[in-house]
Design a protein around this motif. Structure first.
Motif, short mmCIF file in Angstrom:
data_model
loop_
_atom_site.label_atom_id
_atom_site.label_comp_id
_atom_site.label_asym_id
_atom_site.label_seq_id
_atom_site.Cartn_x
_atom_site.Cartn_y
_atom_site.Cartn_z
N GLU A 1 1.84 11.66 4.66
CA GLU A 1 1.70 11.28 6.07
C GLU A 1 1.12 9.88 6.22
O GLU A 1 1.49 9.14 7.13
N ARG A 2 0.25 9.49 5.29
CA ARG A 2 -0.30 8.13 5.35
C ARG A 2 0.80 7.11 5.04
O ARG A 2 0.87 6.05 5.67
N ILE A 3 1.66 7.43 4.07
CA ILE A 3 2.80 6.56 3.75
C ILE A 3 3.66 6.37 5.00
O ILE A 3 4.06 5.25 5.33
N LEU A 4 3.92 7.45 5.71
CA LEU A 4 4.72 7.39 6.94
C LEU A 4 4.01 6.56 8.01
O LEU A 4 4.64 5.76 8.71
N THR A 5 2.70 6.74 8.13
CA THR A 5 1.91 5.98 9.10
C THR A 5 2.01 4.49 8.84
O THR A 5 2.05 3.68 9.78
N LEU A 6 2.07 4.13 7.55
CA LEU A 6 2.17 2.72 7.17
C LEU A 6 3.60 2.18 7.26
O LEU A 6 3.85 1.02 6.98
N GLY A 7 4.55 3.05 7.64
CA GLY A 7 5.94 2.61 7.81
C GLY A 7 6.81 2.82 6.59
O GLY A 7 7.96 2.37 6.56
N GLY A 8 6.29 3.49 5.57
CA GLY A 8 7.05 3.75 4.36
C GLY A 8 7.73 5.11 4.38
O GLY A 8 7.65 5.84 5.37
N THR A 9 8.40 5.42 3.30
CA THR A 9 9.06 6.70 3.12
C THR A 9 8.47 7.37 1.89
O THR A 9 8.54 6.80 0.80
N PRO A 10 7.90 8.57 2.05
CA PRO A 10 7.33 9.24 0.88
C PRO A 10 8.41 9.70 -0.09
O PRO A 10 9.47 10.18 0.32
N LEU A 11 8.13 9.50 -1.37
CA LEU A 11 9.03 10.01 -2.41
C LEU A 11 9.06 11.54 -2.33
O LEU A 11 8.05 12.16 -1.98
N LEU B 1 0.83 -1.21 0.00
CA LEU B 1 0.00 0.00 0.00
C LEU B 1 0.86 1.26 0.00
O LEU B 1 0.55 2.23 -0.71
N ALA B 2 1.94 1.26 0.76
CA ALA B 2 2.84 2.42 0.79
C ALA B 2 3.44 2.66 -0.60
O ALA B 2 3.57 3.81 -1.04
N LYS B 3 3.78 1.59 -1.29
CA LYS B 3 4.31 1.71 -2.64
C LYS B 3 3.26 2.31 -3.58
O LYS B 3 3.56 3.21 -4.37
N ASP B 4 2.03 1.81 -3.49
CA ASP B 4 0.95 2.34 -4.32
C ASP B 4 0.67 3.81 -3.98
O ASP B 4 0.42 4.62 -4.88
N LEU B 5 0.71 4.12 -2.70
CA LEU B 5 0.49 5.52 -2.29
C LEU B 5 1.61 6.42 -2.80
O LEU B 5 1.36 7.59 -3.14
N ASN B 6 2.83 5.90 -2.87
CA ASN B 6 3.92 6.69 -3.44
C ASN B 6 3.67 6.97 -4.93
O ASN B 6 3.98 8.06 -5.42
N GLY B 7 3.09 6.02 -5.63
CA GLY B 7 2.71 6.25 -7.01
C GLY B 7 1.65 7.35 -7.11
O GLY B 7 1.72 8.23 -7.98
N LEU B 8 0.68 7.31 -6.21
CA LEU B 8 -0.34 8.36 -6.18
C LEU B 8 0.28 9.70 -5.84
O LEU B 8 -0.05 10.73 -6.45
N LEU B 9 1.20 9.70 -4.89
CA LEU B 9 1.90 10.92 -4.50
C LEU B 9 2.62 11.53 -5.70
O LEU B 9 2.53 12.74 -5.95
N ALA B 10 3.32 10.72 -6.46
CA ALA B 10 4.04 11.20 -7.64
C ALA B 10 3.08 11.84 -8.64
O ALA B 10 3.34 12.91 -9.18
N ASN B 11 1.96 11.19 -8.86
CA ASN B 11 0.97 11.71 -9.81
C ASN B 11 0.33 12.99 -9.31
O ASN B 11 0.10 13.91 -10.09
N PHE B 12 0.07 13.06 -8.01
CA PHE B 12 -0.47 14.30 -7.44
C PHE B 12 0.52 15.45 -7.56
O PHE B 12 0.13 16.59 -7.78
N GLN B 13 1.81 15.16 -7.41
CA GLN B 13 2.81 16.23 -7.53
C GLN B 13 2.84 16.80 -8.94
O GLN B 13 2.96 18.01 -9.13
N VAL B 14 2.73 15.94 -9.96
CA VAL B 14 2.70 16.42 -11.34
C VAL B 14 1.41 17.20 -11.57
O VAL B 14 1.42 18.28 -12.18
N TYR B 15 0.29 16.68 -11.08
CA TYR B 15 -1.00 17.37 -11.19
C TYR B 15 -0.92 18.75 -10.53
O TYR B 15 -1.34 19.75 -11.11
#
Length: 156
Positions: free
Chosen positions: A69-79, A16-30
């Motif tokens: 912040e959700r990525i961090l909550t799940l234990g991941g590192t946001p791009l 999920l953190a990986k998928d959220l990082n993909g969403l994060l990347a797309n939101f940044q371009v948007y």
């Protein structure tokens, strides 16, 4: 122990953190597209769209923070680099868009791409019993569907 400190399966949260990082990347371009549209829009719809694009980028900035912040909550590192964002982004890059119809169409297309990603995350987070991510995706989806409806009404 195969669960995280918040009681979710570790492998599922990593995915999920990986998928959220993909969403994060797309939101940044948007987000960056919206900044460009806000700055560069011209024509008879300038006043209306200049304000609307600012509203959209302010909202996107808040969502970007929630996703990270959700990525961090799940234990991941946001791009956090432009290289990461451009490698993962499916949202089209809008460069030097000044025309009102082209600008609004870019927003609709971008939101449609975000919705595809969010629906994948919604399904995966539901299967993982990750209510926090699931609720966030549900909220994003409902809001973006309404925005697409309104922008399509404007385009007609």
């Amino acid at each position: 122990m195969n669960t995280t400190i918040i009681g979710l399966d570790k492998k599922e949260t990593e995915s999920l953190a990986k998928d959220l990082n993909g969403l994060l990347a797309n939101f940044q371009v948007y987000y960056q597209n919206l900044r460009g549209l806000h700055w560069n829009i011209k024509g008879k719809s300038f006043f209306e769209l200049h304000v609307k694009f600012e509203e959209f980028y302010t909202d996107s900035q808040e969502k970007i923070d929630l996703i990270a912040e959700r990525i961090l909550t799940l234990g991941g590192t946001p791009l956090h680099t432009f290289n990461d964002y451009t490698e993962l982004a499916k949202v089209p890059v809008g460069k030097n868009v000044t025309n009102d119809v082209e600008a609004v169409q870019l927003v609709v297309t971008s939101l449609s791409e975000l919705l595809k990603i969010e629906r994948i995350i919604l399904e995966a987070s539901g299967e993982a019993n990750d209510e926090g991510t699931n609720s966030m995706m549900s909220d994003f989806i409902a809001e973006q569907e309404k925005t697409i409806w309104m922008l399509n009404a404007w385009l007609q």
